[in-house]
Design an enzyme around this catalytic site. Structure first.
Site, short mmCIF file in Angstrom:
data_model
loop_
_atom_site.label_atom_id
_atom_site.label_comp_id
_atom_site.label_asym_id
_atom_site.label_seq_id
_atom_site.Cartn_x
_atom_site.Cartn_y
_atom_site.Cartn_z
N LYS A 11 0.83 -1.22 0.00
CA LYS A 11 0.00 0.00 0.00
C LYS A 11 0.86 1.27 0.00
O LYS A 11 2.06 1.22 0.29
CB LYS A 11 -0.94 -0.05 1.21
CG LYS A 11 -1.93 -1.21 1.14
CD LYS A 11 -3.00 -1.13 2.23
CE LYS A 11 -3.98 -2.28 2.10
NZ LYS A 11 -5.11 -2.16 3.07
N PHE A 59 -15.75 3.49 6.20
CA PHE A 59 -14.37 3.84 5.87
C PHE A 59 -14.09 3.83 4.36
O PHE A 59 -12.96 4.11 3.94
CB PHE A 59 -13.40 2.91 6.60
CG PHE A 59 -13.58 1.44 6.29
CD1 PHE A 59 -13.02 0.88 5.15
CD2 PHE A 59 -14.30 0.61 7.15
CE1 PHE A 59 -13.18 -0.48 4.85
CE2 PHE A 59 -14.46 -0.74 6.87
CZ PHE A 59 -13.90 -1.29 5.72
N ARG A 87 -2.37 -14.79 4.29
CA ARG A 87 -3.08 -14.06 5.36
C ARG A 87 -2.37 -14.27 6.70
O ARG A 87 -2.32 -13.36 7.52
CB ARG A 87 -4.55 -14.52 5.48
CG ARG A 87 -5.44 -14.30 4.26
CD ARG A 87 -5.89 -12.89 3.99
NE ARG A 87 -6.46 -12.18 5.10
CZ ARG A 87 -7.19 -11.06 4.96
NH1 ARG A 87 -7.46 -10.55 3.75
NH2 ARG A 87 -7.64 -10.42 6.00
N THR A 93 -6.01 -7.56 10.14
CA THR A 93 -6.29 -6.28 9.48
C THR A 93 -5.83 -5.11 10.34
O THR A 93 -5.22 -4.16 9.85
CB THR A 93 -7.80 -6.16 9.20
OG1 THR A 93 -8.22 -7.31 8.47
CG2 THR A 93 -8.13 -4.92 8.41
N ARG A 104 2.15 -6.86 8.75
CA ARG A 104 1.40 -5.70 9.25
C ARG A 104 1.93 -5.26 10.62
O ARG A 104 2.00 -4.06 10.90
CB ARG A 104 -0.09 -6.03 9.29
CG ARG A 104 -0.71 -5.95 7.89
CD ARG A 104 -2.10 -6.50 7.83
NE ARG A 104 -2.82 -6.08 6.61
CZ ARG A 104 -3.96 -6.60 6.23
NH1 ARG A 104 -4.54 -7.57 6.95
NH2 ARG A 104 -4.55 -6.18 5.13
N ASN A 114 -2.34 -0.16 6.51
CA ASN A 114 -1.85 -1.40 7.13
C ASN A 114 -0.90 -2.20 6.21
O ASN A 114 -0.92 -3.43 6.21
CB ASN A 114 -3.02 -2.25 7.64
CG ASN A 114 -4.00 -2.62 6.55
OD1 ASN A 114 -3.85 -2.21 5.40
ND2 ASN A 114 -5.01 -3.40 6.88
N HIS A 117 -2.23 -5.45 1.18
CA HIS A 117 -3.50 -6.14 0.93
C HIS A 117 -3.20 -7.63 0.75
O HIS A 117 -2.13 -8.00 0.26
CB HIS A 117 -4.15 -5.61 -0.35
CG HIS A 117 -5.31 -6.44 -0.83
ND1 HIS A 117 -6.56 -6.31 -0.29
CD2 HIS A 117 -5.38 -7.44 -1.75
CE1 HIS A 117 -7.37 -7.20 -0.88
NE2 HIS A 117 -6.67 -7.89 -1.77
P1 IDP Z 1 -8.22 -7.03 4.92
O1 IDP Z 1 -7.36 -6.05 4.15
O2 IDP Z 1 -7.49 -7.58 6.13
O3 IDP Z 1 -8.82 -8.11 4.06
P2 IDP Z 1 -10.84 -5.78 4.94
O4 IDP Z 1 -11.84 -5.96 6.03
O5 IDP Z 1 -11.07 -6.46 3.64
O6 IDP Z 1 -9.42 -6.18 5.55
O7 IDP Z 1 -10.69 -4.22 4.71
C1 IDP Z 1 -10.03 -3.72 3.57
C2 IDP Z 1 -9.12 -2.59 4.00
O8 IDP Z 1 -9.93 -1.50 4.48
C3 IDP Z 1 -8.21 -2.89 5.19
O9 IDP Z 1 -7.02 -3.55 4.80
C4 IDP Z 1 -7.92 -1.52 5.75
O10 IDP Z 1 -6.97 -0.82 4.94
C5 IDP Z 1 -9.27 -0.83 5.55
N1 IDP Z 1 -10.14 -0.95 6.73
C6 IDP Z 1 -10.81 -2.04 7.17
N2 IDP Z 1 -11.53 -1.78 8.29
C7 IDP Z 1 -11.31 -0.45 8.54
C8 IDP Z 1 -11.79 0.43 9.56
O11 IDP Z 1 -12.57 0.06 10.46
N3 IDP Z 1 -11.34 1.73 9.50
C9 IDP Z 1 -10.49 2.17 8.53
N4 IDP Z 1 -10.02 1.37 7.53
C10 IDP Z 1 -10.42 0.07 7.55
MG MG Z 2 -10.20 -7.98 2.57
#
Ligand code: IDP
Ligand code: MG
Length: 141
Positions: A11, A59, A87, A93, A104, A114, A117
């Site tokens: 990212k 978000f 993962r 996350t 991460r 974070n 992806h």
């Molecule tokens: P992941 O990347 O671990 O699969 P997802 O739930 O798919 O997590 O969320 C996609 C991306 O959105 C996350 O990697 C993070 O950058 C962002 N994100 C997820 N939840 C939040 C939140 O509660 N606040 C701000 N950003 C979030």
């Molecule tokens: Mg995801």
């Protein structure tokens, strides 16, 4: 049977902070073969398409702004059990909840920023890889 392909992006802030090399090394050391790799930048609309599954989340708009704020590195990775193993390598996350030693935990700045992806299923890995690489059939078995 689980597939052998996953998709990742480094990212924007991890790229601009200079962590691309360290993250890539960690990925290869963990046994993933990088079978496609591209540094590029997403427009806000393209980021929105990529994260369409989250369009109703609070978000979403901030995430699209962040993901289009600078260069990213897109990669297709190959390994047995790729989605699940990747993962595990990247951690939770929310970096505050990520295990010690995960990408991460080491390189994330916040829940949004974070570091990387990682695809969440074999099906999405193929869709996401295809989002960046049009010649996928050449290197995915
Ligand atoms: P992941 O990347 O671990 O699969 P997802 O739930 O798919 O997590 O969320 C996609 C991306 O959105 C996350 O990697 C993070 O950058 C962002 N994100 C997820 N939840 C939040 C939140 O509660 N606040 C701000 N950003 C979030
Ligand atoms: Mg995801």
């Amino acid at each position: 049977m689980s597939g052998n392909i996953t998709f990742t992006m480094i990212k924007p802030e991890a790229v601009s902070d200079g962590y691309s090399g360290a993250i890539t090394e960690k990925i290869e050391t963990a046994g993933f073969e990088i079978i496609a790799m591209k540094m590029t930048r997403l427009s806000n609309n393209r980021a929105g398409e990529f994260y369409m599954v989250h369009k109703d989340r609070p978000f979403y708009s901030s995430l699209c702004d962040y993901m289009s704020s600078g260069k990213i590195i897109a990669m297709v990775l190959k390994k047995d059990n790729a989605v699940e193993d990747y993962r595990t390598l990247i951690g939770a996350t929310d970096p505050e909840k990520a295990e010690e030693g995960t990408i991460r935990k080491l390189y994330a700045k916040s829940l949004q920023s974070n570091a990387v992806h990682g695809s969440d299923s074999d099906e999405n890995a193929k869709i996401e890889a295809g989002f960046f690489f049009s010649d996928l059939e050449l290197f995915i078995d």
